[in-house]
Scaffold this motif. Sequence first.
Motif, short mmCIF file in Angstrom:
data_model
loop_
_atom_site.label_atom_id
_atom_site.label_comp_id
_atom_site.label_asym_id
_atom_site.label_seq_id
_atom_site.Cartn_x
_atom_site.Cartn_y
_atom_site.Cartn_z
N HIS A 273 0.91 -0.88 0.24
CA HIS A 273 0.10 -0.43 0.11
C HIS A 273 0.55 1.10 -0.06
O HIS A 273 0.74 2.14 -0.72
N TYR A 277 0.21 4.11 -2.57
CA TYR A 277 0.49 5.99 -1.78
C TYR A 277 1.05 6.76 -2.42
O TYR A 277 1.64 7.64 -2.84
N PHE A 325 -6.26 13.18 4.23
CA PHE A 325 -6.67 11.49 4.25
C PHE A 325 -7.49 11.42 5.97
O PHE A 325 -8.63 11.27 5.61
N VAL A 326 -7.14 11.69 6.58
CA VAL A 326 -7.20 12.08 8.20
C VAL A 326 -9.13 12.56 7.61
O VAL A 326 -10.25 11.87 8.18
N MET A 329 -11.90 11.29 6.33
CA MET A 329 -12.35 10.40 6.12
C MET A 329 -13.91 10.00 6.36
O MET A 329 -14.59 9.29 6.52
N ARG A 354 -11.02 5.68 -0.95
CA ARG A 354 -9.84 4.49 -0.36
C ARG A 354 -9.81 4.43 1.06
O ARG A 354 -9.45 4.12 1.91
N PHE A 355 -10.19 5.28 1.49
CA PHE A 355 -9.42 5.75 3.00
C PHE A 355 -10.95 6.25 4.05
O PHE A 355 -11.02 5.78 4.76
N MET A 359 -14.43 3.50 6.39
CA MET A 359 -14.21 4.00 7.66
C MET A 359 -15.61 4.56 8.04
O MET A 359 -16.83 4.45 8.49
N GLU A 362 -17.92 1.62 8.11
CA GLU A 362 -18.31 0.95 9.91
C GLU A 362 -18.97 2.04 10.31
O GLU A 362 -19.56 0.96 11.57
N LEU B 97 -7.03 7.91 12.73
CA LEU B 97 -6.27 7.27 12.52
C LEU B 97 -4.97 6.48 12.32
O LEU B 97 -4.32 5.91 11.20
N ALA B 99 -7.21 3.25 11.24
CA ALA B 99 -7.66 2.83 10.24
C ALA B 99 -7.20 3.45 8.79
O ALA B 99 -6.51 3.01 8.30
N MET B 100 -6.25 5.19 9.40
CA MET B 100 -5.60 5.44 8.32
C MET B 100 -4.21 5.50 7.71
O MET B 100 -3.55 4.61 7.04
N GLU B 103 -4.97 1.78 6.43
CA GLU B 103 -5.00 1.46 5.43
C GLU B 103 -2.99 2.67 4.04
O GLU B 103 -2.81 2.05 2.66
#
Lengths: 386, 149
Positions: A273, A277, A325-326, A329, A354-355, A359, A362, B97, B99-100, B103
Amino acid sequence: MEIGDCYVGWATDEDIRTRGASGGLVTAMLAAALEKGLVEAVVVLKKLGEFEAVPVVTSDPEEVKAAAGSMHSVPIVLSRYLEYGTKVALPAKPCDARSTIEQAKRGQVDIDTTYIVGLNCGGTMHPAMTRKMLETVYKLDPEEIAGEEIDKGKLIFETKDGKEHAIKIDELEEEGYGRRESCQYCAVNIPTMADIACGNWGVIGDLAGKGTFVEINTEKGIAILENAIDAGAVEITPADDKGKVIRAKVDGAMMKVAAAANEKYLAPIEGSHLDYYMNALKDCIHCGACKTVCPVCACGETAKCTEFSSAADTYKMSLFHLVRFVHLMDSCIGCGQCTDVCPADIPLTHIYQRFAVPMQEEFEYKPGMDMTTPPFFGVDLIEEGH
Amino acid sequence: MAEATGTTGTEEWQPKIVMFCCNWCSYGGADSAGMGRFQMPPTVRVIRVMCSGRMDPVFILNAFLEGADGVIFSGCHIGDCHYVSGNYKATIKYKFLKAMVNELGLEDERLKLDWISASEGERYAQVVTEFTEQIKKVGPSPLKPEGVI
């Protein structure tokens, strides 16, 4: 009129009815909202050419009427154009509506004064790509195109001499043309989150092509439609059950196509991964364009992602993107704008999805669908009694 | 450089770990560990924050980019937060965080959230020892910049 009711409607004005798509209901409704003082401003799409339009904020009903005609544009960041609390009506694709709701959650837009007129959407196309596709695949002159339509899985272009040229969308998309990538895997086609959902799906019989199917979703939806009826601008008739079934079928078929595209584009990464990225982001020049257009980002010009990173960093990955990214999410709606504006052609929406998608799945939370706050802000806190 | 970090060619590689401790519990825990003379590897660099709720993804991501092989975040035990609910907020942010980071492709072992109270000096030493062993197994971080040991 009650929430959940479905109607088929059309404009009473002859000119709007013929120029507007599907009977011109939306144009007539927006113009009537302005004329009757229900709203102070309306967002319309101003054509720049056959394939391109920009959102324009106007208070002139004539300009609203002039903008009649089906046209897809990019989602706009409403809060950057209008002052908070302005009474405004905007026609919105599902992603426009979702981004407006996400802005409302962040205090950027007052949802109580914003009338969202949702439009069904099966996908949009990039203007530059459309021109290229016409020249290379259709062998047509882009200047000769008079109209465009998607019907039964085919993308049809009508030329000025009245001829129709149809090619299957699947074939186009396999060659890298067709709808924008984010549209291909978007599964929200009917804007159920908007105040009122309009579109031509489910209009059958004599009215086919001449009427717009309308579903009322909120009190504001009732207000804007009743306002237009009182003004004598539109006429409606209750939708029959057959139409509702057909509309649901079209939606279902589109969702299946989207699910297939989802598997294709968001298939698990093979190999490392981190390499994937790093390789994807290595061309980033830190221009910040993706953040500027992001409709769910309400941070303003100075934010953690911009202040703590710099183009001079020698890190192996861009901190700018890692922070984002965070950050996205729980809120990325996959509208595709970041990919569109990226000068380095990085498929950003794809990467952000993808990120975000795992989430959001979930938490069983879909951003922009209603005014519930994201899980980030404390599902657990409420459960624990804090 | 080798002398400064205490490594030579023959010695075992020592990871660099950044540990964020909350002012009221975990930082006190580190103090107790020192006063109690509990043995632990010298791999951890402690950064004090006022509350684990102050944890910001940017701190942790920056630590990794600057060359940390692992990051521990610690605060008061659930229910004991000096600011009532800071550690609950830390839990939620940590979930995102984690989970990030997964990934992104960093090993699961490189990031850890743990609760250590001011009286738990022995536990502090234990957490540091265990985490160091864990990082030694996975090796240097792939995000470490060139030239950083």
